[in-house]
Design a protein around this motif. Sequence first.
Motif, PDB file in Angstrom:
ATOM      1  N   THR A   2       0.831  -1.201   0.000  1.00 21.01           N
ATOM      2  CA  THR A   2       0.000   0.000   0.000  1.00 21.01           C
ATOM      3  C   THR A   2       0.867   1.253   0.000  1.00 21.01           C
ATOM      4  N   GLY A   3       0.583   2.131  -0.929  1.00 21.56           N
ATOM      5  CA  GLY A   3       1.339   3.386  -1.056  1.00 21.56           C
ATOM      6  C   GLY A   3       0.467   4.432  -1.716  1.00 21.56           C
ATOM      7  N   PRO A   4       1.035   5.570  -2.039  1.00 22.04           N
ATOM      8  CA  PRO A   4       0.249   6.679  -2.605  1.00 22.04           C
ATOM      9  C   PRO A   4      -0.456   6.335  -3.923  1.00 22.04           C
ATOM     10  N   ALA A   5       0.065   5.368  -4.681  1.00 21.86           N
ATOM     11  CA  ALA A   5      -0.575   4.994  -5.950  1.00 21.86           C
ATOM     12  C   ALA A   5      -1.715   3.987  -5.739  1.00 21.86           C
ATOM     13  N   SER A   6      -1.856   3.480  -4.518  1.00 23.80           N
ATOM     14  CA  SER A   6      -2.939   2.524  -4.228  1.00 23.80           C
ATOM     15  C   SER A   6      -4.279   3.247  -4.175  1.00 23.80           C
ATOM     16  N   THR A   7      -5.346   2.479  -4.341  1.00 23.67           N
ATOM     17  CA  THR A   7      -6.666   3.108  -4.323  1.00 23.67           C
ATOM     18  C   THR A   7      -7.148   3.335  -2.893  1.00 23.67           C
ATOM     19  N   HIS A   8      -7.688   4.503  -2.706  1.00 21.30           N
ATOM     20  CA  HIS A   8      -8.265   4.865  -1.413  1.00 21.30           C
ATOM     21  C   HIS A   8      -9.585   4.117  -1.273  1.00 21.30           C
ATOM     22  N   PRO A   9      -9.833   3.458  -0.134  1.00 21.34           N
ATOM     23  CA  PRO A   9     -11.061   2.665  -0.009  1.00 21.34           C
ATOM     24  C   PRO A   9     -12.339   3.498  -0.096  1.00 21.34           C
ATOM     25  N   VAL A  10     -12.243   4.766   0.169  1.00 23.64           N
ATOM     26  CA  VAL A  10     -13.453   5.599   0.172  1.00 23.64           C
ATOM     27  C   VAL A  10     -13.984   5.835  -1.237  1.00 23.64           C
ATOM     28  N   ASP A  11     -13.098   6.085  -2.184  1.00 24.03           N
ATOM     29  CA  ASP A  11     -13.577   6.435  -3.521  1.00 24.03           C
ATOM     30  C   ASP A  11     -12.919   5.628  -4.640  1.00 24.03           C
ATOM     31  N   ASP A  12     -12.118   4.636  -4.261  1.00 27.38           N
ATOM     32  CA  ASP A  12     -11.449   3.791  -5.257  1.00 27.38           C
ATOM     33  C   ASP A  12     -10.562   4.574  -6.220  1.00 27.38           C
ATOM     34  N   LYS A  13     -10.171   5.761  -5.836  1.00 30.08           N
ATOM     35  CA  LYS A  13      -9.205   6.526  -6.617  1.00 30.08           C
ATOM     36  C   LYS A  13      -7.854   6.508  -5.892  1.00 30.08           C
ATOM     37  N   PRO A  14      -6.766   6.715  -6.614  1.00 33.19           N
ATOM     38  CA  PRO A  14      -5.460   6.679  -5.940  1.00 33.19           C
ATOM     39  C   PRO A  14      -5.386   7.689  -4.791  1.00 33.19           C
ATOM     40  N   TYR A  15      -4.666   7.297  -3.762  1.00 33.26           N
ATOM     41  CA  TYR A  15      -4.472   8.214  -2.634  1.00 33.26           C
ATOM     42  C   TYR A  15      -3.888   9.552  -3.092  1.00 33.26           C
ATOM     43  N   GLY A  16      -2.819   9.500  -3.855  1.00 32.88           N
ATOM     44  CA  GLY A  16      -2.153  10.744  -4.254  1.00 32.88           C
ATOM     45  C   GLY A  16      -1.802  11.568  -3.036  1.00 32.88           C
ATOM     46  N   SER A  17      -2.207  12.834  -3.073  1.00 36.34           N
ATOM     47  CA  SER A  17      -1.837  13.751  -1.991  1.00 36.34           C
ATOM     48  C   SER A  17      -2.487  13.381  -0.659  1.00 36.34           C
ATOM     49  N   ARG A  18      -3.444  12.456  -0.705  1.00 39.30           N
ATOM     50  CA  ARG A  18      -4.113  12.076   0.555  1.00 39.30           C
ATOM     51  C   ARG A  18      -3.335  11.060   1.361  1.00 39.30           C
ATOM     52  N   PHE A  19      -2.275  10.503   0.779  1.00 39.21           N
ATOM     53  CA  PHE A  19      -1.536   9.487   1.516  1.00 39.21           C
ATOM     54  C   PHE A  19      -0.804  10.132   2.690  1.00 39.21           C
ATOM     55  N   PRO A  20      -0.920   9.557   3.873  1.00 38.10           N
ATOM     56  CA  PRO A  20      -0.311  10.199   5.050  1.00 38.10           C
ATOM     57  C   PRO A  20       1.213  10.047   5.081  1.00 38.10           C
ATOM     58  N   VAL A  21       1.848  10.947   5.782  1.00 36.25           N
ATOM     59  CA  VAL A  21       3.278  10.787   6.071  1.00 36.25           C
ATOM     60  C   VAL A  21       3.439   9.573   6.991  1.00 36.25           C
ATOM     61  N   ILE A  22       4.353   8.704   6.638  1.00 39.45           N
ATOM     62  CA  ILE A  22       4.610   7.516   7.458  1.00 39.45           C
ATOM     63  C   ILE A  22       6.051   7.547   7.962  1.00 39.45           C
ATOM     64  N   THR A  23       6.363   6.626   8.842  1.00 37.08           N
ATOM     65  CA  THR A  23       7.717   6.567   9.400  1.00 37.08           C
ATOM     66  C   THR A  23       8.274   5.148   9.251  1.00 37.08           C
ATOM     67  N   ILE A  24       9.570   5.035   9.518  1.00 37.59           N
ATOM     68  CA  ILE A  24      10.218   3.722   9.523  1.00 37.59           C
ATOM     69  C   ILE A  24       9.499   2.802  10.526  1.00 37.59           C
ATOM     70  N   ARG A  25       9.051   3.371  11.617  1.00 38.57           N
ATOM     71  CA  ARG A  25       8.341   2.562  12.634  1.00 38.57           C
ATOM     72  C   ARG A  25       7.053   1.972  12.059  1.00 38.57           C
TER      73      ARG A  25
END
Lengths: 391, 391
Positions: free
Chosen positions: B117-140
């Motif tokens: 799962t990454g920014p190019a994956s589909t957002h479950p809400v609208d089945d469109k890519p996350y794009g700018s909606r993908f959250p900042v994540i960490t190594i943890r």
Amino acid sequence: MTKSLLPATGAWRTGDPAGNRQFFTIAVDRPFALDGATSLTHVTTAFETWGALDDSASNAILICHAWTGDSHAAGQAGRGHVAAGWWDDIIGPGKPIDTNRWFVVCANVLGGCQGSTGPASTHPVDDKPYGSRFPVITIRDMVRVQARLADHLGVDVWHSVIGGSMGGMQVLEWGITYPHRVRSLVPIATCAQATAQQIAWGAIGRRAILLDPRWRSGDYYDAEPGDGPWEGLAVARMVAQVTFRSDNVFTDRFGRELADGATLKDGFEMWQRFEVERYLDHHGDKLIRRFDTNSYLIIGKAMDLHDVGRGRNGLVSAIARIRVPTLTMGIWSDMLYPSYQQRQIRDLLVSAGTACEYVEIDSPHGHDAFLINLDQVAPPIEAFLDSVAKQ
Amino acid sequence: MTKSLLPATGAWRTGDPAGNRQFFTIAVDRPFALDGATSLTHVTTAFETWGALDDSASNAILICHAWTGDSHAAGQAGRGHVAAGWWDDIIGPGKPIDTNRWFVVCANVLGGCQGSTGPASTHPVDDKPYGSRFPVITIRDMVRVQARLADHLGVDVWHSVIGGSMGGMQVLEWGITYPHRVRSLVPIATCAQATAQQIAWGAIGRRAILLDPRWRSGDYYDAEPGDGPWEGLAVARMVAQVTFRSDNVFTDRFGRELADGATLKDGFEMWQRFEVERYLDHHGDKLIRRFDTNSYLIIGKAMDLHDVGRGRNGLVSAIARIRVPTLTMGIWSDMLYPSYQQRQIRDLLVSAGTACEYVEIDSPHGHDAFLINLDQVAPPIEAFLDSVAKQ
């Protein structure tokens, strides 16, 4: 005068006399031939002088500036000079390069944007800025313009030619192109030829500017204010600024702090800046207010093309043309022009039978130490100038 | 499946099963909480395995990949794998990490674009890519997803967790977050916390992507083929590629040669490339055919945020949580993760009473030596894995 395109208060200083800056125009009547098999007409060079040339014209020193430097090596801030001279602590009455004794000259390089002919200057054919029409130039072209300025000033032989970084490239070219017009040389934190890694850093900056749609292939001079290629230039400057400094000083100064006193406790944002990013942005902002993007490109390319051995049967025979005492200085923490490059200059000169001393500046500040640690830079220069005078 | 936006033949491999790659989806029913006080649903991780888990589930080894790596640590090129595994010379039957003995697992990180799962994956809400909606994540976050995968695979304790560069960051987080789920650790050419200089390199890449108008604030997935933010990504990659290698190897390989056998005898052109520029362009071109720009941003930011001491009373107490034998390796020519950072890991562990060996790879290749000089990387790992098994 070129219309100001800068984001706020800045302006290029083309044709804008300021302080004691003077202008010398060569080659009005016939083209000034360039290294790259092209030519320019109406080549103007902006320059400043301090002190007075003595009767025998034997006390002249040429100071050569670096990438985004200008002729204002010494003196206060003022009209046309947003800051004090970039070596003001070294050059002046009673200072290590004592203008009570020496006649000091510093000229803005060809291709620059601080009074000398560059891409923002008007093309004589149509009175519009050169922009993309400005030819690629080399360090040798810069030096050949300076030689014409020397003629104009009545300086047949420089007591010394001194400069750091790109200034040091000019110093070496002076010694090789005009071996009989120099009495000594001081190339600092520089190299005899740009390495692949140095070219790579330059290429990244070039590509960042190319990526900026406001660069418009270099023909952006009729853009509205604020619509110039400043973002590309700022990113290019970020690359340079990291290579100008050092890992350990960045750690000491910025560590992992966030900008503006923010913390990570409330979550993360992609564009939330660390303190080091704020610092890089600050330097980018400063540069775009005083520097033309095309000049940055043209001068950067000249550095990538720098190779004293080109067309001269290589490095060894080129350096062997230098016949005068040389003081070269390096900085142990310099990641951009590592000290092995200045030791190479020393080794090549000594192998050719030319006296050369190498002095290493003990500073953690990286490449920019030649502008920062003047307490270490100045004394060897002062002693060297004096020793050359006594020879 | 996400439409291909790549310039030519490439495609992200989201949802594109290939080779022996498998997929594990967690958190379908409830949000997977992230480090940054946000969450994700439908978190899928792509992974590959080699060898077989033994009856006591005691022979499992986790391999953690670097920035643009993927789960294909071993094995041949094939459908969905443009190249052989990135550590294929090390991992396999009879190889140093012997899959006749060890059950080896490698997972594409959260935020990636090679099946997880990454920014190019589909957002479950609208089945469109996350794009700018993908959250900042960490190594943890990456490591916590891997822990869920370990549960799924029946691995309670890893015999070892091994990785270089960003992979090494994950290794350290495994030892600190799950001290009882690891028997040993091998962090290579990595750091306990990103320095200001490392953040600066990352920031330049981010800014280059931001400068590319085709990035469209991250929402470019409905762009026409060829209209994606590839130029920004390529410039970002140039910065990384220079820091991954070294000055001396660049000099040896490229010197001052021009690309395509050109010479400087016929004059100069601003965009005429040196050989080193052709090399950097080549690596940029390779990357944009296989990697998503938003993933590059998200993973890069995770590295900048990497600090094992955050929220744990600092570095010393964080590292003191590691209670298992550790082998850390550095490379003397690494300018990106200088060897002092791996010696720091060793020193912190030894001070806390934990056995740690430091091995320095004698390679001129810079950071990438952990992918190049496998003749030096593999033997210490092989011996270490064996010694841990005998304890």
